[in-house]
Design an enzyme around this catalytic site. Structure first.
Site, PDB file in Angstrom:
ATOM      1  N   HIS A 130       0.802  -1.223   0.000  1.00  0.00           N
ATOM      2  CA  HIS A 130       0.000   0.000   0.000  1.00  0.00           C
ATOM      3  C   HIS A 130       0.835   1.273   0.000  1.00  0.00           C
ATOM      4  O   HIS A 130       0.330   2.343   0.335  1.00  0.00           O
ATOM      5  CB  HIS A 130      -0.968  -0.009   1.202  1.00  0.00           C
ATOM      6  CG  HIS A 130      -2.054  -1.051   1.071  1.00  0.00           C
ATOM      7  ND1 HIS A 130      -2.887  -1.402   2.115  1.00  0.00           N
ATOM      8  CD2 HIS A 130      -2.446  -1.800   0.007  1.00  0.00           C
ATOM      9  CE1 HIS A 130      -3.742  -2.335   1.689  1.00  0.00           C
ATOM     10  NE2 HIS A 130      -3.487  -2.593   0.423  1.00  0.00           N
ATOM     11  N   ALA A 250       0.379  -8.452  18.619  1.00  0.00           N
ATOM     12  CA  ALA A 250       1.636  -8.715  17.921  1.00  0.00           C
ATOM     13  C   ALA A 250       2.834  -8.672  18.870  1.00  0.00           C
ATOM     14  O   ALA A 250       3.692  -9.570  18.847  1.00  0.00           O
ATOM     15  CB  ALA A 250       1.817  -7.678  16.803  1.00  0.00           C
TER      16      ALA A 250
HETATM   17  P1  OAD Z   1      -7.576  -2.553  10.129  1.00  0.00           P
HETATM   18  O1  OAD Z   1      -7.669  -1.345  10.963  1.00  0.00           O
HETATM   19  O2  OAD Z   1      -8.677  -2.829   9.176  1.00  0.00           O
HETATM   20  O3  OAD Z   1      -7.438  -3.829  11.084  1.00  0.00           O
HETATM   21  C1  OAD Z   1      -6.534  -3.836  12.136  1.00  0.00           C
HETATM   22  C2  OAD Z   1      -6.543  -5.214  12.735  1.00  0.00           C
HETATM   23  O4  OAD Z   1      -5.535  -5.263  13.727  1.00  0.00           O
HETATM   24  C3  OAD Z   1      -7.859  -5.603  13.432  1.00  0.00           C
HETATM   25  O5  OAD Z   1      -8.237  -6.916  13.032  1.00  0.00           O
HETATM   26  C4  OAD Z   1      -7.496  -5.586  14.921  1.00  0.00           C
HETATM   27  O6  OAD Z   1      -8.205  -6.556  15.675  1.00  0.00           O
HETATM   28  C5  OAD Z   1      -6.022  -5.925  14.874  1.00  0.00           C
HETATM   29  N1  OAD Z   1      -5.225  -5.419  15.992  1.00  0.00           N
HETATM   30  C6  OAD Z   1      -5.425  -4.318  16.747  1.00  0.00           C
HETATM   31  N2  OAD Z   1      -4.442  -4.176  17.652  1.00  0.00           N
HETATM   32  C7  OAD Z   1      -3.587  -5.207  17.453  1.00  0.00           C
HETATM   33  C8  OAD Z   1      -2.364  -5.613  18.057  1.00  0.00           C
HETATM   34  N3  OAD Z   1      -1.809  -4.901  19.060  1.00  0.00           N
HETATM   35  N4  OAD Z   1      -1.756  -6.724  17.599  1.00  0.00           N
HETATM   36  C9  OAD Z   1      -2.301  -7.439  16.588  1.00  0.00           C
HETATM   37  N5  OAD Z   1      -3.452  -7.115  15.980  1.00  0.00           N
HETATM   38  C10 OAD Z   1      -4.083  -6.016  16.401  1.00  0.00           C
HETATM   39  O7  OAD Z   1      -6.155  -2.500   9.395  1.00  0.00           O
HETATM   40  P2  OAD Z   1      -5.699  -3.280   8.080  1.00  0.00           P
HETATM   41  O8  OAD Z   1      -6.259  -4.643   8.043  1.00  0.00           O
HETATM   42  O9  OAD Z   1      -4.242  -3.110   7.981  1.00  0.00           O
HETATM   43  O10 OAD Z   1      -5.199   0.973   3.426  1.00  0.00           O
HETATM   44  O11 OAD Z   1      -6.397  -2.402   6.971  1.00  0.00           O
HETATM   45  C11 OAD Z   1      -6.131  -2.659   5.617  1.00  0.00           C
HETATM   46  C12 OAD Z   1      -6.023  -1.375   4.861  1.00  0.00           C
HETATM   47  O12 OAD Z   1      -7.177  -0.565   5.092  1.00  0.00           O
HETATM   48  C13 OAD Z   1      -4.870  -0.483   5.300  1.00  0.00           C
HETATM   49  O13 OAD Z   1      -3.642  -0.842   4.681  1.00  0.00           O
HETATM   50  C14 OAD Z   1      -5.323   0.873   4.856  1.00  0.00           C
HETATM   51  C15 OAD Z   1      -6.771   0.824   5.252  1.00  0.00           C
HETATM   52  O14 OAD Z   1      -7.631   1.638   4.539  1.00  0.00           O
HETATM   53  C16 OAD Z   1      -4.317   1.845   2.901  1.00  0.00           C
HETATM   54  O15 OAD Z   1      -3.619   2.580   3.565  1.00  0.00           O
HETATM   55  C17 OAD Z   1      -4.282   1.813   1.410  1.00  0.00           C
END
Ligand code: OAD
Length: 264
Positions: A130, A250
């Site tokens: 991304h 994590a």
């Molecule tokens: P999300 O915000 O959608 O999801 C974050 C995930 O991390 C959730 O499932 C939480 O439960 C988990 N989480 C929270 N704290 C955590 C921790 N300390 N350790 C492990 N897991 C934890 O983020 P992404 O899946 O990365 O796009 O979102 C995907 C994309 O959507 C991003 O790359 C961004 C966004 O729009 C772009 O920037 C293009």
């Protein structure tokens, strides 16, 4: 942010995941915003703290939103960039990087994150799906007719504007991240898909699995015969693709999963 006082993940599942990783020659780690949450960088979709619960992605993460209010979007990313610069890799980033260094050529991280915390932890091989929040690019890559082309990073430093504008062609600089409706960088996506097809273990850390095509990599790895292990304190949309789900964060789970000590 989700609760950080979860109990340690089930020891039997942890041991099974450790065995799968120890036996693998090709491990792919797919990371999302949760990977950096314990470094103080907000996720996107967590109910209270996620960026998209407070801000509108159509306004702040699309070309249309940028064209409608370039100063506002530029300033929002400038603030996030400062947050990334202040942040430090957490114990999860460090554990991944240490394992990769101890097993040269065996691990690749495929990240959806636009921060540079894997790189700063010393992770040797990172595919960025991304983009990079610390980079800038032209809004219209084809607009500049000057040769060699104007450099957006230089323009951003030299121009006081928000966002900076090219002195020659008037092009606007924008953050070097992928916005909604945009294609992922082809090389990065091709490599990530190849890695998913070929790996023996895919470790999925801190992603909601809500954004494609990244979310499809876990299913792809599973169909290719890999063991899929998810590390996440909460449910994700791709839990169904996992052989093992380790409930935890994590920074707490990865050192236990990848560290040298057994039985932790
Ligand atoms: P999300 O915000 O959608 O999801 C974050 C995930 O991390 C959730 O499932 C939480 O439960 C988990 N989480 C929270 N704290 C955590 C921790 N300390 N350790 C492990 N897991 C934890 O983020 P992404 O899946 O990365 O796009 O979102 C995907 C994309 O959507 C991003 O790359 C961004 C966004 O729009 C772009 O920037 C293009």
């Amino acid at each position: 942010m989700p609760t950080l006082d979860l109990p340690a993940p089930d020891p039997a599942r942890l041991a099974e995941a450790r065995e799968a990783i120890a036996a693998a020659r090709r491990v792919v780690v797919l990371t999302g915003a949760g990977m950096s949450a314990e470094s103080g960088i907000a996720t996107f979709r967590d109910a209270l703290t996620g960026l998209w619960s407070r801000f509108n992605p159509e306004e702040l993460a699309s070309v249309e939103g940028f064209c409608a209010a370039p100063e506002r979007v530029w300033d929002w990313y400038a603030e996030r960039r400062e947050g990334v610069r202040r942040a430090q890799p957490n114990a999860g980033h460090e554990a991944l990087a240490a394992w990769a260094r101890a097993h040269p050529g065996c691990m690749c991280v495929v990240t959806q994150n636009v921060d540079d915390l894997h790189q700063r932890a010393g992770q040797p091989d990172v595919v960025r799906l991304h983009g990079d929040i610390l980079a800038v690019q032209w809004l219209d890559e084809s607009a500049c007719r000057k040769r060699p082309r104007c450099d957006p990073a230089q323009a951003a430093e030299a121009s006081p504007g928000r966002p900076p504008r090219c002195a020659h062609c008037g092009n606007l600089a924008r953050p070097g991240v992928v916005w909604f409706g945009e294609a992922l960088p082809t090389d990065a996506l091709d490599r990530a898909q190849r890695l998913a097809d070929e790996c023996e273990v895919m470790l999925v850390v801190g992603t909601s699995g809500a954004v494609w095509p990244a979310a499809g990599l876990a299913g792809r790895a599973r169909r290719g015969g890999a063991r899929v292990v998810i590390v996440n304190p909460d449910e994700s949309e791709i839990d169904g693709q996992a052989h093992l789900v380790l409930r935890g964060t994590a920074a707490r789970v990865l050192p236990r999963l990848l560290g040298a000590a057994v039985g932790v």
